[in-house]
Design an enzyme around this catalytic site. Structure first.
Site, PDB file in Angstrom:
ATOM      1  N   SER B  42       0.841  -1.200   0.000  1.00  0.00           N
ATOM      2  CA  SER B  42       0.000   0.000   0.000  1.00  0.00           C
ATOM      3  C   SER B  42       0.876   1.250   0.000  1.00  0.00           C
ATOM      4  CB  SER B  42      -0.907   0.018   1.227  1.00  0.00           C
ATOM      5  OG  SER B  42      -1.882  -0.989   1.116  1.00  0.00           O
ATOM      6  N   LEU B  69       1.901   0.532   7.599  1.00  0.00           N
ATOM      7  CA  LEU B  69       1.895   1.144   6.265  1.00  0.00           C
ATOM      8  C   LEU B  69       3.235   1.753   5.840  1.00  0.00           C
ATOM      9  CD1 LEU B  69      -1.650   2.836   6.428  1.00  0.00           C
ATOM     10  CD2 LEU B  69      -1.030   0.769   5.157  1.00  0.00           C
ATOM     11  N   CYS B 125      -6.683  -1.325   6.711  1.00  0.00           N
ATOM     12  CA  CYS B 125      -5.559  -1.642   7.592  1.00  0.00           C
ATOM     13  C   CYS B 125      -5.983  -1.356   9.032  1.00  0.00           C
ATOM     14  CB  CYS B 125      -4.339  -0.792   7.221  1.00  0.00           C
ATOM     15  SG  CYS B 125      -2.980  -1.012   8.378  1.00  0.00           S
TER      16      CYS B 125
END
Lengths: 260, 300
Positions: B42, B69, B125
């Site tokens: 991502s 992330l 997430c």
């Protein structure tokens, strides 16, 4: 696995910048050159090569290692492992060369002892910044012939491990093992490439790890996509040809950081 | 050959987001190992280091992770995407995240020149403050973010959903209303582990998301419910590491499957799963995957 709660049973100051931490837990089946993830609770978890079955040898370089250096005998850390692929153990009567730079001597000292006990012929080139930083010199001296270099000339030869390597006849060695700072290893790599000895050489690499178990991909090498934590950290020289090795590594975000 | 939102996949196994997707070289390697398509890590608007380690631990029944992330930003990722597109030989789907419509739009536009075959929106997430699930549990936000991206890109948009909601169908409907071409279900299930020797939570972020075997029944049920209520295709993900798992997911309603932490078993997991699906179809007289998609809905 949840990290194994491990007591630090003994701390040995090896050099001014490195200490060995012995644990009450021993990785009996670990291959030499494999690593463990060391969890310093509340700070971080970092990969470390085993320097004995039950110990790691650490240089103070960042937050996690600084905190580790504050922990005393009797204190605890969490350990996961062993992970990754280690060195190929030499066969009986093989002639091997170990090239160690700085704290890179940690996994190679165990390899020297193993090779010596298996009746291999061991030659070592051990390099450090200065005489005080020569790591595991006594362990190496018991296993074979040792060449020593220091950057400042405070012990033996003034210069780098590559100065010795260039004078040796590389063709006599069945296997060559290298662990040290990446730029040192790259210079060794270039010499061995010229001597067409890369297929007999194994390099132990260092990259930023996140998961440590081959899933996240944070330590993948260009252009092969090989994962240092799972396919390495020890790689055959041939597998490092035309890769990022010696050029750049990636930081925690995945951005390239070029070696100077 | 499987067709998912117009993308032609040589087999229905797709590399899931967040797994071996930070570099072009690694995506290419996974494609060479047999994945029918690959989804990138991502990617967001700014470089991000992610959480401190431990960021992933293997448990007896699955994996717990809180990566946070980490990504190099869309600007630094663009060359990696281009490389993957040039050399992987399979569709490359760009997973993106942001904290609002503007950030999603900016990242999507920034990656368009890399010619991704589709976008996958990470609104799921479970462990990055202000991102992912923070948006993905809010139907209005999911719709807004989806339509923001759909407006600026000319490739299919997939939306990856979180199971950490009361009604996943409501969120799926919001994504569809925003223009989503497909749904991806599920992201990890919120979870935590504590080291009893010290009392410290094991993950650097304290809590994270659970993946692997433990969540497969949760994923199956989510995909089953979505299939029953949606008109757009569903890509099933969660706990798949064998062809039997994949067939089960397809029978629940998936048009294709994604494999994430299943790569722990080896990168040949894609080849093994797709070969297994093929053999299963052949043995049972089916010609293509589509024929068993959602078959469980016809069995009473």
């Amino acid at each position: 696995m949840i990290p194994i709660n491990s007591k630090i049973t003994k701390i040995v100051a090896e050099t001014p910048s490195t200490r060995t931490f012995f644990f009450d837990y021993s990785f009996e089946y670990a291959g030499i050159g494999q690593f463990v993830m060391v969890w310093i609770r509340g700070v971080d978890e970092i990969p470390m090569a085993l320097s004995y079955k039950n110990a790691i040898t650490v240089q103070k370089v960042g937050d996690a290692t600084s905190r580790l250096f504050e922990i005393e005998e009797g204190g605890f850390v969490g350990l996961r492992g062993p992970f990754g692929k280690g060195f190929t153990i030499p066969k009986k009567r093989e002639n091997i060369l170990l090239i160690a730079g700085g704290v890179g001597a940690a996994p190679l000292a165990s390899l020297a002892e193993k090779a010596f006990s298996e009746y291999s012929y061991v030659t070592i080139i051990l390099g450090a910044r200065n005489v005080d930083e020569l790591l595991f010199m006594n362990r190496f001296l018991q296993c074979g012939h040792v060449y020593i270099t220091t950057d400042d000339g405070s012990a033996h030869r003034c210069g780098f491990v590559t100065d010795v390597l260039e004078e040796l006849d590389v063709s006599v060695y069945d296997r060559i093992y290298i662990c040290g700072p990446e730029m040192m290893m790259k210079k060794v790599f270039d010499i061995l490439e010229k001597e067409q000895a890369l297929d007999r050489a194994e390099f132990s690499l260092h990259r930023y790890f996140k998961c440590g178990i081959g899933i996240c991909g944070a330590c993948c090498m260009d252009e092969t996509g090989l994962r240092v934590c799972k396919d390495g950290p020890v790689f055959n020289g041939k597998d490092l040809m035309d890769t990022e090795f010696g050029k750049y590594a990636r930081d925690a975000s995945g951005r390239k950081k070029w070696f100077l | 050959m499987v067709n998912v939102t117009g993308l032609r996949l040589k087999n229905p196994t797709i590399l899931a987001a967040g797994i071996m997707g930070t570099t072009g070289a690694s995506l290419i390697r996974v494609a060479q190992q047999g994945a029918g398509a690959v989804v990138t890590k991502s990617i967001g608007p700014e470089p991000k280091d992610g959480h401190n380690n431990p960021s992933m631990v293997k448990l007896d029944f699955g994996y717990l992770n809180a990566m946070g992330l980490p990504n190099p930003s869309y600007e630094d990722f663009l060359p990696e995407l281009k490389k993957a597109k040039q050399k992987s030989g399979v569709p490359v789907i760009a997973s993106i995240f942001g904290s609002n419509e503007d950030e999603f739009r900016k990242v999507a536009q920034g990656l368009m020149s890399g010619k991704p075959d589709a976008f996958e929106l990470n609104v799921s997430c479970p462990h990055a403050m202000g991102y992912g699930t923070s948006l993905g549990t809010d139907s209005k936000m999911v719709k807004a973010v989806t339509s923001a991206v759909c407006e600026v890109v000319n490739v299919p948009v997939w939306v990856k959903l979180t199971p950490n909601v009361t009604d996943i169908v409501a969120i799926g409907k919001a994504a569809e209303a925003g223009g989503a071409d497909a749904l991806v279900a599920i992201n990890t299930v919120r979870g935590m582990a504590i080291d009893i020797h010290s009392g410290y939570p094991v993950l650097g972020n304290r809590f994270g998301g659970l993946s692997g075997d433990a969540i497969r029944p949760i994923a199956i049920k989510c995909v089953y419910d979505l299939y029953a209520n949606m008109d757009i295709p569903i890509i099933g993900v969660g706990g798949i590491s064998t062809w039997q798992h994949a067939v089960e997911m397809i029978m629940a309603g998936a048009s294709a499957v994604q494999i994430g932490s299943g790569v722990y078993e080896g990168l040949n997991v894609f080849f093994n799963v797709s070969e297994g699906i093929n053999n299963f179809l052949k043995e049972h007289g089916y010609k293509k995957t589509e024929e068993i998609t959602g078959i469980a809905h016809e069995r009473f």
